[in-house]
Scaffold this motif. Structure first.
Motif, PDB file in Angstrom:
ATOM      1  N   MET A   1      29.174  47.189  28.320  1.00  0.00           N
ATOM      2  CA  MET A   1      29.377  47.923  29.580  1.00  0.00           C
ATOM      3  C   MET A   1      29.883  47.032  30.706  1.00  0.00           C
ATOM      4  SD  MET A   1      25.515  48.424  31.038  1.00  0.00           S
ATOM      5  CE  MET A   1      24.606  47.029  31.754  1.00  0.00           C
ATOM      6  N   ASN A   2      29.849  45.715  30.509  1.00  0.00           N
ATOM      7  CA  ASN A   2      30.184  44.773  31.572  1.00  0.00           C
ATOM      8  C   ASN A   2      31.606  44.219  31.400  1.00  0.00           C
ATOM      9  OD1 ASN A   2      30.394  42.474  33.281  1.00  0.00           O
ATOM     10  ND2 ASN A   2      28.179  42.232  33.271  1.00  0.00           N
ATOM     11  N   PRO A   3      32.543  44.612  32.282  1.00  0.00           N
ATOM     12  CA  PRO A   3      33.951  44.178  32.162  1.00  0.00           C
ATOM     13  C   PRO A   3      34.240  42.873  32.890  1.00  0.00           C
ATOM     14  CG  PRO A   3      33.785  45.755  33.920  1.00  0.00           C
ATOM     15  CD  PRO A   3      32.380  45.562  33.386  1.00  0.00           C
ATOM     16  N   ARG A   4      33.377  41.868  32.722  1.00  0.00           N
ATOM     17  CA  ARG A   4      33.496  40.625  33.491  1.00  0.00           C
ATOM     18  C   ARG A   4      34.863  39.950  33.331  1.00  0.00           C
ATOM     19  NH1 ARG A   4      34.282  37.293  36.497  1.00  0.00           N
ATOM     20  NH2 ARG A   4      32.960  35.643  37.332  1.00  0.00           N
ATOM     21  N   ALA A   5      35.490  40.100  32.167  1.00  0.00           N
ATOM     22  CA  ALA A   5      36.757  39.410  31.909  1.00  0.00           C
ATOM     23  C   ALA A   5      37.924  39.997  32.697  1.00  0.00           C
ATOM     24  CB  ALA A   5      37.078  39.438  30.418  1.00  0.00           C
ATOM     25  N   ASN A   6      37.767  41.240  33.176  1.00  0.00           N
ATOM     26  CA  ASN A   6      38.835  41.910  33.919  1.00  0.00           C
ATOM     27  C   ASN A   6      38.437  41.998  35.389  1.00  0.00           C
ATOM     28  OD1 ASN A   6      40.329  44.174  35.186  1.00  0.00           O
ATOM     29  ND2 ASN A   6      41.208  44.425  33.141  1.00  0.00           N
ATOM     30  N   GLU A   7      39.094  41.199  36.241  1.00  0.00           N
ATOM     31  CA  GLU A   7      38.685  41.096  37.642  1.00  0.00           C
ATOM     32  C   GLU A   7      38.690  42.442  38.363  1.00  0.00           C
ATOM     33  OE1 GLU A   7      39.874  38.620  41.697  1.00  0.00           O
ATOM     34  OE2 GLU A   7      40.712  38.042  39.752  1.00  0.00           O
ATOM     35  N   LYS A   8      39.746  43.243  38.156  1.00  0.00           N
ATOM     36  CA  LYS A   8      39.865  44.534  38.836  1.00  0.00           C
ATOM     37  C   LYS A   8      38.763  45.488  38.385  1.00  0.00           C
ATOM     38  CE  LYS A   8      43.131  48.267  39.827  1.00  0.00           C
ATOM     39  NZ  LYS A   8      44.513  48.783  39.585  1.00  0.00           N
ATOM     40  N   ASN A   9      38.569  45.572  37.081  1.00  0.00           N
ATOM     41  CA  ASN A   9      37.531  46.458  36.550  1.00  0.00           C
ATOM     42  C   ASN A   9      36.137  45.979  36.939  1.00  0.00           C
ATOM     43  OD1 ASN A   9      39.531  47.980  35.361  1.00  0.00           O
ATOM     44  ND2 ASN A   9      39.205  47.173  33.299  1.00  0.00           N
ATOM     45  N   TYR A  10      35.980  44.662  37.004  1.00  0.00           N
ATOM     46  CA  TYR A  10      34.665  44.122  37.329  1.00  0.00           C
ATOM     47  C   TYR A  10      34.311  44.393  38.788  1.00  0.00           C
ATOM     48  CZ  TYR A  10      30.653  41.013  37.471  1.00  0.00           C
ATOM     49  OH  TYR A  10      29.382  40.514  37.617  1.00  0.00           O
ATOM     50  N   GLU A  11      35.299  44.393  39.661  1.00  0.00           N
ATOM     51  CA  GLU A  11      35.046  44.696  41.073  1.00  0.00           C
ATOM     52  C   GLU A  11      34.534  46.132  41.212  1.00  0.00           C
ATOM     53  OE1 GLU A  11      34.502  43.961  44.995  1.00  0.00           O
ATOM     54  OE2 GLU A  11      34.975  42.550  43.393  1.00  0.00           O
ATOM     55  N   ALA A  12      35.127  47.055  40.455  1.00  0.00           N
ATOM     56  CA  ALA A  12      34.683  48.451  40.467  1.00  0.00           C
ATOM     57  C   ALA A  12      33.270  48.550  39.875  1.00  0.00           C
ATOM     58  CB  ALA A  12      35.652  49.314  39.673  1.00  0.00           C
ATOM     59  N   PHE A  13      33.031  47.755  38.850  1.00  0.00           N
ATOM     60  CA  PHE A  13      31.719  47.706  38.210  1.00  0.00           C
ATOM     61  C   PHE A  13      30.655  47.233  39.199  1.00  0.00           C
ATOM     62  CE2 PHE A  13      28.641  44.845  36.110  1.00  0.00           C
ATOM     63  CZ  PHE A  13      28.034  45.707  35.207  1.00  0.00           C
ATOM     64  N   ARG A  14      30.981  46.176  39.941  1.00  0.00           N
ATOM     65  CA  ARG A  14      30.042  45.636  40.934  1.00  0.00           C
ATOM     66  C   ARG A  14      29.687  46.686  41.991  1.00  0.00           C
ATOM     67  NH1 ARG A  14      31.743  40.556  44.037  1.00  0.00           N
ATOM     68  NH2 ARG A  14      29.684  39.691  43.926  1.00  0.00           N
ATOM     69  N   LYS A  15      30.695  47.386  42.464  1.00  0.00           N
ATOM     70  CA  LYS A  15      30.463  48.393  43.499  1.00  0.00           C
ATOM     71  C   LYS A  15      29.575  49.523  42.980  1.00  0.00           C
ATOM     72  CE  LYS A  15      34.680  47.504  46.139  1.00  0.00           C
ATOM     73  NZ  LYS A  15      35.991  48.021  46.591  1.00  0.00           N
TER      74      LYS A  15
END
Length: 221
Positions: free
Chosen positions: A116-130
């Motif tokens: 569930m964690n897209p850490r490798a993809n900066e754009k997706n990870y930013e959305a994940f963080r939010k």
């Protein structure tokens, strides 16, 4: 054979545990009230059955296990740090809802290397963080990166991601999370005090300005 480093820390990592109910090192403990830090990393756990006994736990490490969901984890009302790196969690919405429900005091959360964690993809990870912060607004650390909840609530951009070594151990990440929590707690306390001071000044000023409408006769009474 694992031993407790101190009276509050129970270290049961790397014992190939499949069930806490069948773990002699766990079941032999008579009083769990003193345990606030529990390390169960590098085992074969897929269920949280038995964790209800450590209801005073504040730090729980479940890295490198077989969890596909957090449904079986019991409510831990004192828990403020959860690390569940390298498991099989794939439903972010379910995971966040369960954490918010079961661990109301959570401040630090590490879920690196889960589907569930897209850490490798900066754009997706930013959305994940939010998404994580929206559901868990009191977090100060996510995946080893500091989070400023005050900045998030004011609509600002989230803090810059720090570089995390792909081979970083959970111990290294936990140290970073602990440091970040201490720093941001101090920061939030300072902001809170500044807010209180500003409010006090406004109240005093309003009272001072109100004196303009009091006559000399009233002041002499």
């Amino acid at each position: 054979k694992k031993k407790m480093k101190n009276t509050n820390h129970l270290d049961l990592n790397g014992l190939d545990i499949t069930s806490l109910k069948k773990c002699k090192e766990f079941t032999k403990i008579k009083d769990f009230k003193h345990i606030t830090n529990l390390d169960l990393s590098s085992n074969k756990l897929g269920t949280g059955e038995g964790l209800e006994k450590v209801d005073h736990c504040r730090i729980l490490i479940l890295d490198k296990n077989n969890f596909k969901s957090l449904k079986t984890l019991p409510p831990l009302l004192h828990l403020n740090t959860l690390s569940i790196q390298e498991n099989h969690l794939d439903d972010i919405s379910e995971t966040l809802s369960l954490i918010a429900e079961k661990f109301p005091k959570i401040q630090s959360f590490n879920c690196l290397r889960n589907p569930m964690n897209p850490r490798a993809n900066e754009k997706n990870y930013e959305a994940f963080r939010k998404k994580v912060l929206k559901k868990l607004p009191n977090l100060v650390s996510l995946d080893g990166n500091s989070i400023d909840p005050l900045q998030f609530k004011m609509g600002g951009a989230s803090s810059k991601l720090e570089e995390i070594d792909e081979d970083a151990s959970s111990e290294e990440i936990m140290k970073r999370m602990k440091t970040q929590k201490a720093v941001l707690t101090m920061k939030r306390t300072k902001v809170k005090q500044t807010t209180i001071d500003n409010l006090s000044q406004k109240i005093l000023k309003s009272h001072s300005e109100g004196n303009r409408f009091i006559t000399n006769e009233d002041l002499q009474r």
